[in-house]
Design a protein around this motif. Sequence first.
Motif, PDB file in Angstrom:
ATOM      1  N   GLU A  36      -3.883   2.633  -8.600  1.00 23.83           N
ATOM      2  CA  GLU A  36      -2.883   3.637  -8.242  1.00 23.83           C
ATOM      3  C   GLU A  36      -2.380   3.526  -6.808  1.00 23.83           C
ATOM      4  O   GLU A  36      -1.374   4.142  -6.459  1.00 23.83           O
ATOM      5  CB  GLU A  36      -3.447   5.045  -8.456  1.00 23.83           C
ATOM      6  N   SER A  37      -3.038   2.725  -5.974  1.00 26.73           N
ATOM      7  CA  SER A  37      -2.740   2.736  -4.539  1.00 26.73           C
ATOM      8  C   SER A  37      -1.850   1.594  -4.074  1.00 26.73           C
ATOM      9  O   SER A  37      -1.431   1.581  -2.913  1.00 26.73           O
ATOM     10  CB  SER A  37      -4.047   2.713  -3.736  1.00 26.73           C
ATOM     11  N   TYR A  44       0.838  -1.195   0.000  1.00 25.19           N
ATOM     12  CA  TYR A  44       0.000   0.000   0.000  1.00 25.19           C
ATOM     13  C   TYR A  44       0.875   1.248   0.000  1.00 25.19           C
ATOM     14  O   TYR A  44       1.813   1.366   0.788  1.00 25.19           O
ATOM     15  CB  TYR A  44      -0.893  -0.026   1.237  1.00 25.19           C
ATOM     16  N   THR A  45       0.575   2.192  -0.879  1.00 22.07           N
ATOM     17  CA  THR A  45       1.472   3.330  -1.085  1.00 22.07           C
ATOM     18  C   THR A  45       0.976   4.635  -0.469  1.00 22.07           C
ATOM     19  O   THR A  45       1.713   5.623  -0.478  1.00 22.07           O
ATOM     20  CB  THR A  45       1.683   3.573  -2.591  1.00 22.07           C
ATOM     21  N   LYS A  46      -0.237   4.663   0.045  1.00 25.18           N
ATOM     22  CA  LYS A  46      -0.780   5.908   0.582  1.00 25.18           C
ATOM     23  C   LYS A  46      -0.262   6.152   2.005  1.00 25.18           C
ATOM     24  O   LYS A  46       0.154   5.230   2.699  1.00 25.18           O
ATOM     25  CB  LYS A  46      -2.309   5.858   0.582  1.00 25.18           C
ATOM     26  N   LEU A  96      -5.647   6.524   8.363  1.00 29.90           N
ATOM     27  CA  LEU A  96      -5.412   6.703   6.933  1.00 29.90           C
ATOM     28  C   LEU A  96      -5.818   8.135   6.594  1.00 29.90           C
ATOM     29  O   LEU A  96      -6.982   8.415   6.285  1.00 29.90           O
ATOM     30  CB  LEU A  96      -6.235   5.705   6.114  1.00 29.90           C
ATOM     31  N   PRO A  97      -4.877   9.077   6.681  1.00 31.45           N
ATOM     32  CA  PRO A  97      -5.241  10.496   6.603  1.00 31.45           C
ATOM     33  C   PRO A  97      -5.785  10.939   5.252  1.00 31.45           C
ATOM     34  O   PRO A  97      -6.568  11.889   5.190  1.00 31.45           O
ATOM     35  CB  PRO A  97      -3.923  11.217   6.934  1.00 31.45           C
ATOM     36  N   ASP A  98      -5.403  10.269   4.165  1.00 32.43           N
ATOM     37  CA  ASP A  98      -5.862  10.730   2.852  1.00 32.43           C
ATOM     38  C   ASP A  98      -7.362  10.530   2.664  1.00 32.43           C
ATOM     39  O   ASP A  98      -7.983  11.192   1.823  1.00 32.43           O
ATOM     40  CB  ASP A  98      -5.089  10.036   1.732  1.00 32.43           C
ATOM     41  N   ILE A  99      -7.963   9.619   3.456  1.00 31.36           N
ATOM     42  CA  ILE A  99      -9.410   9.424   3.366  1.00 31.36           C
ATOM     43  C   ILE A  99     -10.099   9.798   4.680  1.00 31.36           C
ATOM     44  O   ILE A  99     -11.291   9.539   4.849  1.00 31.36           O
ATOM     45  CB  ILE A  99      -9.762   7.974   2.976  1.00 31.36           C
ATOM     46  N   GLY A 112      -3.752  -1.581   3.847  1.00 27.24           N
ATOM     47  CA  GLY A 112      -4.299  -1.728   2.507  1.00 27.24           C
ATOM     48  C   GLY A 112      -5.654  -2.407   2.516  1.00 27.24           C
ATOM     49  O   GLY A 112      -6.571  -2.021   1.779  1.00 27.24           O
ATOM     50  N   ALA A 113      -5.801  -3.440   3.362  1.00 28.26           N
ATOM     51  CA  ALA A 113      -7.091  -4.127   3.480  1.00 28.26           C
ATOM     52  C   ALA A 113      -8.161  -3.186   4.019  1.00 28.26           C
ATOM     53  O   ALA A 113      -9.305  -3.181   3.549  1.00 28.26           O
ATOM     54  CB  ALA A 113      -6.940  -5.345   4.388  1.00 28.26           C
ATOM     55  N   ILE A 114      -7.785  -2.383   5.018  1.00 28.31           N
ATOM     56  CA  ILE A 114      -8.726  -1.418   5.593  1.00 28.31           C
ATOM     57  C   ILE A 114      -9.159  -0.404   4.539  1.00 28.31           C
ATOM     58  O   ILE A 114     -10.351  -0.095   4.392  1.00 28.31           O
ATOM     59  CB  ILE A 114      -8.085  -0.708   6.803  1.00 28.31           C
ATOM     60  N   ALA A 115      -8.189   0.110   3.789  1.00 25.26           N
ATOM     61  CA  ALA A 115      -8.501   1.104   2.763  1.00 25.26           C
ATOM     62  C   ALA A 115      -9.380   0.514   1.665  1.00 25.26           C
ATOM     63  O   ALA A 115     -10.313   1.169   1.180  1.00 25.26           O
ATOM     64  CB  ALA A 115      -7.208   1.663   2.171  1.00 25.26           C
TER      65      ALA A 115
END
Length: 422
Positions: free
Chosen positions: A342-343, A60-62, A78-81, A316-319
């Motif tokens: 992209e993620s 996961y890259t975010k 996960l700050p981006d979301i 990554g699973a959470i996102a």
Amino acid sequence: MNKVDMVVIGGGPGGLIAAKTAAEKGYSVVLVEAKKDIPKITRTCAQIFYLSHIGGGQAYTKPVRVEIESGGKAKLVLPDINFSVEYDGTLRACYDWRHLSPNGNCVYTSRNKLWGFIFNKGILLKGLLDDVERLGVTVRNQTTCLNAEDTRYGVKVQVRDSKGKTSSIEARKAIVANGVNSRIVENLGLNKTRQKIGTTLSGIGYIMEGIECPYPPSSWISFAYPSISSYINIWMGPMAEGTWQIGTTAKATDSPVNIMNRFLSTSNFAPWFKNAKIARKSAFSITPRYPIEEPVVGNMIIIGDAAAPAETWTQGAIACAYHAVKAIQEGTIKKYIDWWKESFYFNSPDYYKDFARYPTLNMFFKDNELDYLYGLIKNQLVSNIHEELIKHADKIRVERPDIYERLKKIQEISFEDTIKSK
């Protein structure tokens, strides 16, 4: 026959987050999980929440972060979301990532820099399961999902309970989160276009008490020991409760149990384990495949490891779960596919080039040769061991021309060559 808004297949972090998020949005949800005790960890798992990655291949890259609150509670963020998951267990910070050759020459890919937290995955799952049940989700544990098919009106999932009784669940939408080597993914025919990456890999993990490790429990340790494991490094890392976990992976040509026995009893590191006891054993088996390019089939979204070569990591699973439920709610499935592409680094060809370098030193060199190579960069902080060794190519060519020729070949090796059967 049950009829609900959503059926979630799989009770890991991704499945539980999907069920929880959907229930919070007012959906009626059934969660199907094969295990009896959903929070119990039976498969080898490092249980790391990565803040950055310095191992074999990033997933996961975010951006992510951990917020530690008063009273010992924490949030995995996960700050981006603008999304977070509460965690009420022990965290163990990791600062060092040490790579050791057979004689103990040490090279760092992280030193005195926080790169992640070890957490208790069972506690995380227990908290999520409590939330899911409190929200009214129907949890069907000890239930195997046999098949799922897209229908004109939604999805029909066939399941079998612990007594062998089969039944069907009808839902408007389904989220498939039942992990790598998913039976549902296979039955949907998605693996027909997914090339296998080498052969089936098997691995084990031992949680051990009484290890006399000379390094602090903020260290992750990777042992390069070709005479014991000619494929991938043996690894050892701390557990949240204060024990250590040590594990290895093997191809079909060797046994991970034999590798572990040799390492614990005959390696130069055997004295670390002379008074240690195995508290718990775990195992796993995986047939890696390239990721599903578009993990959506009609009214079903495949998330997390079920759509990946191996791991999407916990974050990554959470996102995936968050974005899948959002896509279903908003009717923006195309956005989910674009986000998936992209993620995760494994959707890029560069991932496989990077990962190909990870096990190849063991495949190309003997113990004393790795001692020589690690000695050239001993105690240094590097981003990539192989690339750092290339900087010493002139010295190696003069001192050890035989090693130099093999070191050059590694630059040309493909990911498929790295993991193919011998």
